[in-house]
Enzyme design. Structure first.
Site, PDB file in Angstrom:
ATOM      1  N   ASP A  68      35.475  33.206  42.790  1.00 45.42           N
ATOM      2  CA  ASP A  68      34.926  31.990  43.426  1.00 45.42           C
ATOM      3  C   ASP A  68      35.424  30.673  42.137  1.00 45.42           C
ATOM      4  OD1 ASP A  68      34.475  30.356  46.047  1.00 45.42           O
ATOM      5  OD2 ASP A  68      33.238  29.724  44.521  1.00 45.42           O
ATOM      6  N   THR A  69      36.038  29.870  42.389  1.00 45.00           N
ATOM      7  CA  THR A  69      35.994  28.466  41.354  1.00 45.00           C
ATOM      8  C   THR A  69      36.528  26.649  41.662  1.00 45.00           C
ATOM      9  OG1 THR A  69      38.332  29.661  40.734  1.00 45.00           O
ATOM     10  CG2 THR A  69      37.992  27.441  39.850  1.00 45.00           C
TER      11      THR A  69
END
Length: 191
Positions: A68-69
């Site tokens: 996840d970013t």
């Protein structure tokens, strides 16, 4: 060993494909939500939930990669913009200074749920832009499914002046860190 990417991100898929890695994609289908406040913990938490949700669906020897970013500026987490106005606001707030991109990564072994999670952070400087340039960038359409409303690997390369850290982290998957985790913790060698 079977390798599964728990992400619908075309960028993550492309990064793994560029390594010649044989893997498959299974989306987690989870709602992306975390109570964690610090960005590094937030992205690690979401990457963990994505990877674990997919690992629980498998009943064979496999490792699952979740990621996840987010983009952070002034202690505010910027995810994907909902519309043109939000994309403009995000890009306006990022220009002429550094912001930080955090990517959380989790690798889970499906048969016993052994997992390792970590994160990477990279500083990115977006150059000063005229409003017309911001709107022209938004009109490329690439901003809508990207944290912080830009894609460093696309037209966003025109607005990024410099980075400090891992380029691939900004794209959405810290490849070097993933390589180390797979080798050290799971005995999977990519080289």
């Amino acid at each position: 060993m079977r390798i599964v990417l728990a992400s619908k991100s075309p960028r993550r898929k492309e990064l793994l494909s560029n390594l010649g890695l044989k893997f498959e994609v299974i989306e987690s289908g989870i709602e992306e939500y975390s109570n964690e406040k610090h960005p590094s913990k937030y992205v690690m938490d979401l990457s963990f939930h994505k990877a674990m949700a997919v690992a629980k669906k498998l009943n064979e020897e496999a490792v699952v990669i979740g990621a996840d970013t987010v983009v952070v500026v002034d202690d505010k987490v910027l995810e994907k913009p909902k519309d043109r106005e939000e994309a403009y606001t995000m890009l306006k707030s990022l220009q002429g200074r550094f912001h930080t991109v955090y990517t959380g990564i989790t690798v889970v072994r499906a048969q016993d749920f052994k997992y390792v999670r970590d994160f990477e952070e990279t500083k990115v400087w977006i150059k000063k832009l005229e409003d017309e340039e911001i709107f022209n960038y938004i009109d490329t359409g690439e901003c809508y499914d990207k944290a912080g409303a830009y894609a460093i690997q696309g037209f966003g390369a025109l607005i990024v002046e410099k980075i400090e850290g891992d380029y691939f982290n900004v794209v959405g998957l810290p490849i070097s860190k993933l390589f180390d985790i797979l080798k050290r913790e799971f005995g999977i060698r990519l080289l």
